[in-house]
Design a protein around this motif. Structure first.
Motif, short mmCIF file in Angstrom:
data_model
loop_
_atom_site.label_atom_id
_atom_site.label_comp_id
_atom_site.label_asym_id
_atom_site.label_seq_id
_atom_site.Cartn_x
_atom_site.Cartn_y
_atom_site.Cartn_z
N ASP A 45 0.83 -1.21 0.00
CA ASP A 45 0.00 0.00 0.00
C ASP A 45 0.86 1.26 0.00
N LEU A 46 1.97 1.23 0.76
CA LEU A 46 2.86 2.39 0.77
C LEU A 46 3.49 2.61 -0.61
N PHE A 47 3.84 1.55 -1.29
CA PHE A 47 4.42 1.66 -2.62
C PHE A 47 3.43 2.27 -3.60
N LEU A 48 2.18 1.80 -3.57
CA LEU A 48 1.16 2.37 -4.45
C LEU A 48 0.91 3.84 -4.14
N GLY A 49 1.08 4.21 -2.89
CA GLY A 49 0.87 5.61 -2.51
C GLY A 49 1.90 6.56 -3.09
N THR A 50 3.02 6.05 -3.59
CA THR A 50 4.03 6.91 -4.22
C THR A 50 3.71 7.22 -5.68
N ASP A 51 2.59 6.69 -6.21
CA ASP A 51 2.17 6.89 -7.62
C ASP A 51 3.32 6.53 -8.56
N PRO A 52 3.77 5.27 -8.53
CA PRO A 52 4.93 4.88 -9.34
C PRO A 52 4.68 4.93 -10.84
N CYS A 53 3.41 4.96 -11.31
CA CYS A 53 3.11 4.97 -12.75
C CYS A 53 2.81 6.37 -13.28
N GLY A 54 3.04 7.36 -12.44
CA GLY A 54 2.64 8.72 -12.81
C GLY A 54 3.36 9.31 -14.00
N GLY A 55 4.53 8.83 -14.36
CA GLY A 55 5.29 9.45 -15.44
C GLY A 55 5.32 8.67 -16.74
N TYR A 56 4.36 7.78 -16.94
CA TYR A 56 4.41 6.91 -18.11
C TYR A 56 3.39 7.27 -19.19
N GLY A 57 2.85 8.47 -19.13
CA GLY A 57 2.01 8.99 -20.22
C GLY A 57 0.88 8.05 -20.59
N VAL A 58 0.84 7.70 -21.92
CA VAL A 58 -0.26 6.87 -22.43
C VAL A 58 -0.23 5.47 -21.85
N PHE A 59 0.90 5.09 -21.27
CA PHE A 59 1.00 3.74 -20.69
C PHE A 59 0.71 3.73 -19.18
N GLU A 60 0.29 4.87 -18.62
CA GLU A 60 0.03 4.94 -17.18
C GLU A 60 -1.08 3.98 -16.76
N ALA A 61 -2.17 3.93 -17.57
CA ALA A 61 -3.28 3.03 -17.22
C ALA A 61 -2.82 1.57 -17.27
N THR A 62 -2.01 1.23 -18.25
CA THR A 62 -1.48 -0.14 -18.35
C THR A 62 -0.63 -0.48 -17.15
N CYS A 63 0.20 0.49 -16.76
CA CYS A 63 1.08 0.29 -15.60
C CYS A 63 0.27 0.06 -14.33
N ASN A 64 -0.76 0.89 -14.11
CA ASN A 64 -1.59 0.75 -12.90
C ASN A 64 -2.33 -0.57 -12.89
N ALA A 65 -2.77 -1.02 -14.08
CA ALA A 65 -3.46 -2.31 -14.15
C ALA A 65 -2.52 -3.45 -13.77
N LEU A 66 -1.26 -3.36 -14.20
CA LEU A 66 -0.29 -4.39 -13.84
C LEU A 66 -0.01 -4.40 -12.34
N LEU A 67 0.07 -3.21 -11.75
CA LEU A 67 0.31 -3.12 -10.30
C LEU A 67 -0.87 -3.69 -9.52
N ALA A 68 -2.08 -3.42 -10.01
CA ALA A 68 -3.27 -3.92 -9.30
C ALA A 68 -3.29 -5.45 -9.26
#
Length: 317
Positions: free
Chosen positions: A235-258
């Motif tokens: 939860d702490l890792f997700l709170g750092t918004d690790p996918c915030g800088g990936y532009g059009v791939f941000e949604a893909t990144c968040n889906a992988l993290l989920a």
């Protein structure tokens, strides 16, 4: 003669009534609640409140119940933890003939955090009750922590019993055993009526490698709760918004993290940090109540004896 039959009947009714016991207040009582804390830097501290009661025991001899209990609530630990996250491939390498675009990855990260981790509480660690024909009043207040921790005899028994005799009490004692330094402060006030004391106290201990056995015990508890710690790390890792800088791939990144398994995170406990736990201590001596029918029976038998004596006296006359 008619009067005699009435009195005798009344005595028999009293004697046959059920044994109803009344609740008696404690002759002596000590209740204390507070918080224990342990920190590798600041040492050990116990800080809490105390209520003590003392009442004169009943005039007649009777048995007593001597009870004591010690319980702990939830243990809270704020350890120094290092979290290592796995490398996550967001987009695989794409090739068109001999031309290939590199894979896009979320690199492995190392994060140092100090989460607040509630651990399994110890619950009631001691509870006992003993019936005794004696009245060990001193035992209910006795708790000698001074000799092993301050290097000089000191107990709640000394403070509380003396305070019932002298009134207010403020005590500050500094001492130590070996490399350890201890400070104890007590501030109590005898309440109006003279049978209740309300007090605050604090005991602090510092020294090299302070209470290593307790720290080792706490680390064992942390290791027994690694699933909970891993979940907090995730939860702490997700709170750092690790996918915030990936532009059009941000949604893909968040889906992988989920869909990531938290157990894939590496968790290393570097040090205990701070351990704290609330506690409750209770000690009491309560007289065992006599059945309510016994005094009534005794009174009825006494009336019978009195009336019988008066009857014999009338016959003689």
């Amino acid at each position: 003669m008619t009067i005699m039959r009435f009195v005798a009947t009344g005595a028999l009714v009293l004697a046959a009534s059920p044994a109803i016991s009344s609740t008696l207040p404690p002759t002596a009582l000590l209740e204390s609640s507070g918080v224990l804390s342990l920190n590798s830097g600041s040492g050990f501290e116990a800080r809490g409140d105390l209520r003590a009661e003392y009442r004169a025991p009943p005039p007649r001899a009777r048995p007593y119940i001597f009870s004591t209990s010690l319980s702990f609530g939830t243990l809270n630990v704020t350890p120094d933890v290092t979290i290592t996250t796995p490398e996550i491939v967001i987009v695989d390498e794409i090739c068109f003939g001999s031309l290939c675009s590199p894979a896009m990855t979320l690199p492995s990260q190392t994060i140092n955090v100090s989460p607040d981790v509630p651990l399994l509480g110890l619950g009631t660690v001691f509870e006992g009750s003993v019936r005794s024909p004696d009245l060990p009043l001193g035992d209910v207040f006795a708790f000698d922590y001074g000799t092993p921790l301050l290097g000089a005899p000191l107990s709640f028994g000394d403070l509380v019993q003396n305070q019932f005799e002298t009134g207010d009490a403020t005590v500050s004692v500094t001492g130590g055993v070996g490399p350890f330094n201890s400070v104890f402060d007590y501030d109590g006030e005898l309440q109006p009526g003279g049978d209740v004391i309300l007090a605050e106290y604090a005991l602090g201990i510092t020294g090299p490698g302070i209470l290593g056995d307790i720290e080792s015990f706490a680390l064992d508890l942390i290791n027994d709760n690694t699933d909970q710690l891993t979940g907090l790390a995730f939860d702490l890792f997700l709170g750092t918004d690790p996918c915030g800088g990936y532009g059009v791939f941000e949604a893909t990144c968040n889906a992988l993290l989920a869909g990531l398994d938290p157990d894939s995170f590496g968790v290393t406990v570097n040090s205990l940090g701070t351990l704290s736990a609330d506690y409750t201590l209770s000690k009491s001596i309560v007289p065992v109540p006599l059945p309510a029918a016994l005094p009534l029976m005794a009174g009825g038998l006494g009336l019978l004896g009195l009336m019988g004596w008066r009857r014999r006296r009338d016959v003689v006359a």
